[in-house]
Structure formats: C-alpha cells, structure tokens
Design an enzyme around this catalytic site. Structure first.
Site, PDB file in Angstrom:
ATOM      1  N   GLU A 280       0.824  -1.204   0.000  1.00  0.00           N
ATOM      2  CA  GLU A 280       0.000   0.000   0.000  1.00  0.00           C
ATOM      3  C   GLU A 280       0.862   1.259   0.000  1.00  0.00           C
ATOM      4  O   GLU A 280       0.536   2.259  -0.653  1.00  0.00           O
ATOM      5  CB  GLU A 280      -0.934   0.011   1.205  1.00  0.00           C
ATOM      6  CG  GLU A 280      -1.999  -1.069   1.199  1.00  0.00           C
ATOM      7  CD  GLU A 280      -1.509  -2.359   1.854  1.00  0.00           C
ATOM      8  OE1 GLU A 280      -0.268  -2.521   2.003  1.00  0.00           O
ATOM      9  OE2 GLU A 280      -2.350  -3.202   2.212  1.00  0.00           O
TER      10      GLU A 280
ATOM     11  N   PRO B  55      10.370 -14.963   1.585  1.00  0.00           N
ATOM     12  CA  PRO B  55       9.207 -15.004   2.475  1.00  0.00           C
ATOM     13  C   PRO B  55       8.600 -13.619   2.650  1.00  0.00           C
ATOM     14  O   PRO B  55       9.311 -12.611   2.671  1.00  0.00           O
ATOM     15  CB  PRO B  55       9.772 -15.540   3.795  1.00  0.00           C
ATOM     16  CG  PRO B  55      11.231 -15.264   3.732  1.00  0.00           C
ATOM     17  CD  PRO B  55      11.619 -15.289   2.292  1.00  0.00           C
ATOM     18  N   ARG B  56       7.288 -13.591   2.790  1.00  0.00           N
ATOM     19  CA  ARG B  56       6.588 -12.323   3.001  1.00  0.00           C
ATOM     20  C   ARG B  56       7.082 -11.628   4.269  1.00  0.00           C
ATOM     21  O   ARG B  56       7.181 -10.407   4.319  1.00  0.00           O
ATOM     22  CB  ARG B  56       5.082 -12.605   3.096  1.00  0.00           C
ATOM     23  CG  ARG B  56       4.217 -11.405   3.442  1.00  0.00           C
ATOM     24  CD  ARG B  56       4.175 -10.394   2.349  1.00  0.00           C
ATOM     25  NE  ARG B  56       3.200  -9.355   2.617  1.00  0.00           N
ATOM     26  CZ  ARG B  56       3.088  -8.231   1.912  1.00  0.00           C
ATOM     27  NH1 ARG B  56       3.891  -8.024   0.891  1.00  0.00           N
ATOM     28  NH2 ARG B  56       2.174  -7.330   2.221  1.00  0.00           N
TER      29      ARG B  56
ATOM     30  N   GLU C  90      14.163  -5.433  -1.643  1.00  0.00           N
ATOM     31  CA  GLU C  90      14.972  -5.973  -2.738  1.00  0.00           C
ATOM     32  C   GLU C  90      14.216  -6.991  -3.586  1.00  0.00           C
ATOM     33  O   GLU C  90      14.833  -7.816  -4.256  1.00  0.00           O
ATOM     34  CB  GLU C  90      16.257  -6.604  -2.191  1.00  0.00           C
ATOM     35  CG  GLU C  90      17.258  -5.584  -1.665  1.00  0.00           C
ATOM     36  CD  GLU C  90      18.645  -6.179  -1.465  1.00  0.00           C
ATOM     37  OE1 GLU C  90      19.615  -5.545  -1.911  1.00  0.00           O
ATOM     38  OE2 GLU C  90      18.746  -7.279  -0.873  1.00  0.00           O
TER      39      GLU C  90
ATOM     40  N   ASN D 117       0.210  -9.643  -4.526  1.00  0.00           N
ATOM     41  CA  ASN D 117       0.201  -8.864  -5.756  1.00  0.00           C
ATOM     42  C   ASN D 117       1.096  -9.492  -6.840  1.00  0.00           C
ATOM     43  O   ASN D 117       2.304  -9.637  -6.634  1.00  0.00           O
ATOM     44  CB  ASN D 117       0.668  -7.441  -5.428  1.00  0.00           C
ATOM     45  CG  ASN D 117       0.670  -6.542  -6.643  1.00  0.00           C
ATOM     46  OD1 ASN D 117       0.032  -6.821  -7.637  1.00  0.00           O
ATOM     47  ND2 ASN D 117       1.400  -5.454  -6.543  1.00  0.00           N
ATOM     48  N   PRO D 118       0.538  -9.859  -8.019  1.00  0.00           N
ATOM     49  CA  PRO D 118       1.352 -10.449  -9.085  1.00  0.00           C
ATOM     50  C   PRO D 118       1.910  -9.422 -10.055  1.00  0.00           C
ATOM     51  O   PRO D 118       2.613  -9.778 -11.011  1.00  0.00           O
ATOM     52  CB  PRO D 118       0.334 -11.338  -9.813  1.00  0.00           C
ATOM     53  CG  PRO D 118      -0.942 -10.547  -9.733  1.00  0.00           C
ATOM     54  CD  PRO D 118      -0.909  -9.865  -8.362  1.00  0.00           C
TER      55      PRO D 118
ATOM     56  N   GLU E  71       4.142  -6.789  -9.821  1.00  0.00           N
ATOM     57  CA  GLU E  71       5.586  -6.550  -9.886  1.00  0.00           C
ATOM     58  C   GLU E  71       6.315  -7.687 -10.594  1.00  0.00           C
ATOM     59  O   GLU E  71       7.180  -7.424 -11.446  1.00  0.00           O
ATOM     60  CB  GLU E  71       6.158  -6.311  -8.490  1.00  0.00           C
ATOM     61  CG  GLU E  71       7.617  -5.890  -8.512  1.00  0.00           C
ATOM     62  CD  GLU E  71       8.158  -5.492  -7.146  1.00  0.00           C
ATOM     63  OE1 GLU E  71       9.358  -5.181  -7.048  1.00  0.00           O
ATOM     64  OE2 GLU E  71       7.371  -5.498  -6.164  1.00  0.00           O
TER      65      GLU E  71
END
Length: 440
Positions: free
Chosen positions: A68, A271-272, A314, A338-339, A341
């Site tokens: 966001e 990892p998120r 990164e 989100n796909p 990027e």
C-alpha cells in the site's frame, strides 16, 4: 437492525475502546519484543506525535503495509509538487523503511495510531488534517467516526473489498451504512470492488484500476545483481516470492522434485515476513539442503540449493534473477499477493487458486496468457519444469504479462481526477498562505 441501533453499536464500540486503552501497553510491548514495533517510536501508536505540525494545508495519507505504501507514492509525489504537506502513517516497521527509502524527509512519517478513541483523538488534535486518504482496505471504525465528527473529508483510494470482508459487512447492512456514509469518496480498484462498496452504503464510488500498476519500480543494486548472476552462471533458476507459512516448505519440496531433472537448479525463496528466515534456513538445512541468506552476505555457490531473500526492499533484485515466479499466499492461506511486480519485471507468473484479493489483476493476466494457476505442489513442479524446458512458452507468458500490465495502467491519473475536488482547494489555500497570490 435499525439505523438507530447501528449508531448505538458504533458509539458503544468507540467508548469500549476508550475504556480498554489503559490495557494495551502489554500488547504493544509484546509486539516490540517480536520486532513488529519500533521501540523508540512506540509512543506514536498512542497518537503521541514525534514531530511538529507544519503550517499550511496538510493531508493525512495512511498505507497499512509495504504494498500500500508503494502504491500511494505517486499520489504523494503529486501532492508534494503542489505545495501540500503530507503526514504519512503506516502500520509496520518494513513499510516505514520503504517510506523512508522512497520519500525521505519530504513527508512526515508516523506510525498509525491504534484504533482507540484516546489515541485517534490525540493524533487528530495534533495534526488537524484537512483531508484523510486511506489506501485499499483500511476500514477502522473509530478513526472513520472521529474524522466524521470533525468533518474532515476522508477518501478511500485503491479500494479493495475481499470476499470475506464483504460477506461480514453484508450481514450487518445498517452498521456498514452508518460507517461507510462517512466516506466522502471511494475510488475502487475494480468494478467488483466498486459495486461492493456501493452495496455497503458508500457514495460516491468511482473505479480507477489498481494504483500498483502505475508504480515506478526502483532499479536493483547493479553491483549486487551482477555478482549474483555471475555466481549463478548458466544454472536454471525459479523463484517463490511473497510466501506465507507452509509455502516455503512446498517450494523446498518442489526444488527436490525439479532437481531430479535439473541437477543444478537454484530456488529463490522470498518469504513475506523476512524475520522467519532464520527458522526456515535451519529447517531446510536439517533436510539436507544447502541454503544461503541474502542478509548475511553469503555467496551463492555451485552447490547452493536455496537462496533465501530475507532483506527488505529488494524484491526487484530477486525477480531479476529468474524468468519464472510463483507468487505466494495462494496455496497456503487465502487471498494471494500482488502479481503485478513479477509481471512488470519479466517473469512468467504462477500462483495457487486462492487469489481472491487480487482477482482482477489475475483475471487480466490469465486472459492475456501471462499467468497460470496451480492446484498443489505437484502441479507447481510440473508448471515450473514445463517453463524451464520451453523457452518459447516462457517468453510468450512474459510478453503477455507485460502487455496485460500496460493495459491496466492509468489508475494514477484517474485517481487524481477523483481527488481533484478535495485537493484543489488545498492547493489554493497553500498558495495564498505562501504569499504567491495566484490562486489558480
């Protein structure tokens, strides 16, 4: 439930939060101990400011997390160029780092106050915003009601309403209407999102598309990218990014499956939540895998099985190492990540079936041929293997994904048009107060 009862419930909620306020110290302390709060700035969560309010018009922009925050940078850049002060709040340490990286000291960053009346009131008393802009799905009842009581216009941009949230609000129509009527405008990501907000009582609602399509991706560290590519050489590489708990284990199992056909394959796992990297490394090492962490500066060797991307900011570096990316929170967990990027940076996109939170983006990518959904780890392994072995199909998916992204662009300009009635008076006010004298 009548409108009167809905308002009574919301009022009770506000004052119950105020009563609970003295008890939240332990919760914040726990979050600090887990690295989820900035110890030196934890007072900001109680609405206590760490900076002075600048003179002139001020817009409060709130972005919960990293995605966001990146999405609203374009809006903020426009406001700054118009002479409007910005106080930007975020809810996580990582998003604060991204805000500092992208915007520096051009904005005032604060951690968002807890949605409790004393904290929100203290925050609003100090900053006295002329306009509040919230991103995506940030619906905080006390904050919305306090802003409404002060007659501060509040706009939801890049608005998104998940299936679960919509069902929850739809069961309480009078409650949702009593809350959403406080929003001066909702700028939704998609027609589905827009219609959901309308059904819940928001007026007016317009559709802009997804602001995340219009972001400017920062360049990767050229030196680091070159060194990593040199270390990887001609090895096959695929990535599992924005993974949630359980998906890293799936990615490691997929790596073992792929290694039977591609003995030199390298798997990149991002990892998120990077703070889980140490535990993941230990788990993978116990299973006999050779793992290196980016944060430790460990070099990628010829026997490295997994590169753990455990650094903040990164993602572009990791995605530039591969042409195949699985996007997480879609096999384990719900909603997807989100796909856009990965598609922008030239990867063929794979994901699980649970992508409801990014339904519109995935639909467009899939329709164009830039993304594929998989049911389980066996299907994921098969899809990665197929794309490794079929250059034409892989490059076709990459091109299709980038075309889909281009077709989705324009959300920033449409959002700025929707915000014009709120922003223009502030621009005029700013110019008059600065002594410019030209109020155009």
């Amino acid at each position: 439930m009548s409108e009167r009862w809905a308002r009574a419930i919301l009022t009770t909620y506000r004052w119950a939060g105020a009563a609970a306020y003295p008890l939240v110290g332990g919760y914040i302390a726990w979050r600090v101990s887990k690295g989820k709060e900035d110890r030196a700035r934890r007072h900001e969560r109680y609405g206590r400011p760490s900076q002075k309010r600048p003179p002139g018009p001020l817009v409060w922009v709130h972005a919960a997390s990293v995605g966001e925050t990146i999405a609203v940078v374009g809006l903020i850049e426009h406001f700054l160029a118009s002479g409007i002060n910005i106080v930007l709040t975020t809810g996580t340490v990582t998003s604060a780092s991204v805000a500092a990286e992208r915007l520096g000291d051009r904005v005032i960053h604060q951690y968002v106050p807890l949605d409790l009346k004393p904290a929100v009131s203290r925050f609003l008393n100090h900053w006295s915003p002329d306009l509040a802009i919230m991103a995506e799905s940030e619906i905080w009842p006390v904050t919305i009601l306090e802003l409404g009581a002060r007659r501060v216009p509040q706009v939801l941009v890049n608005g998104r309403m998940s299936d679960r949230s919509f069902e929850r609000w739809r069961k309480r129509p009078f409650l949702s209407e009593a809350l959403f009527e406080n929003l001066a405008h909702v700028v939704a990501q998609s027609e589905v999102d827009g219609e959901r907000f309308r059904k819940l009582g928001a007026r007016p609602v317009t559709v802009s598309g997804n602001l995340k399509v219009d972001i400017t991706l920062p360049p990767a560290d050229g030196g680091a990218l070159a060194r990593m590519k040199d270390a990887i050489g001609e090895r096959k590489v695929w990535a599992a990014v924005s993974t949630h708990e359980g998906e890293e284990k799936i990615a490691a199992e997929v790596h073992r499956m792929l290694r039977r056909r591609h003995p030199d394959i390298l798997t990149v796992i991002v990892p998120r939540h990077p703070d889980r990297a140490a535990a993941l490394k230990a788990e993978f090492a116990a299973d006999g895998l050779d793992v290196v962490c980016r944060s430790g500066g460990e070099p990628i060797g010829p026997r490295t099985d997994i590169l753990l991307g455990d650094t903040i900011g990164e993602m572009g570096l990791y995605l530039r190492l591969t042409e195949i990316a699985f996007v997480g929170r879609s096999l384990m967990g719900e909603g997807g990540q989100n796909p856009l990027e990965p598609a922008m940076l030239g990867t063929a996109v794979l994901a699980g079936l649970n992508v409801q939170n990014f339904r519109d983006a995935y639909r467009r990518l899939i329709d164009r041929g830039g993304a594929r959904l998989v049911r389980d780890k066996q299907m994921l392994a098969g899809a990665v293997n197929f794309l490794i072995n079929n250059d034409d199909m892989r490059h076709s998916m990459i091109a299709a994904g980038q075309t889909a992204v281009e077709e989705m662009s324009g959300a920033l300009s449409r959002t700025l048009i929707a915000l014009e009635p709120f922003i223009h008076p502030l621009i005029v006010k700013s110019r008059l107060q600065s002594g410019n004298g030209r109020a155009a």
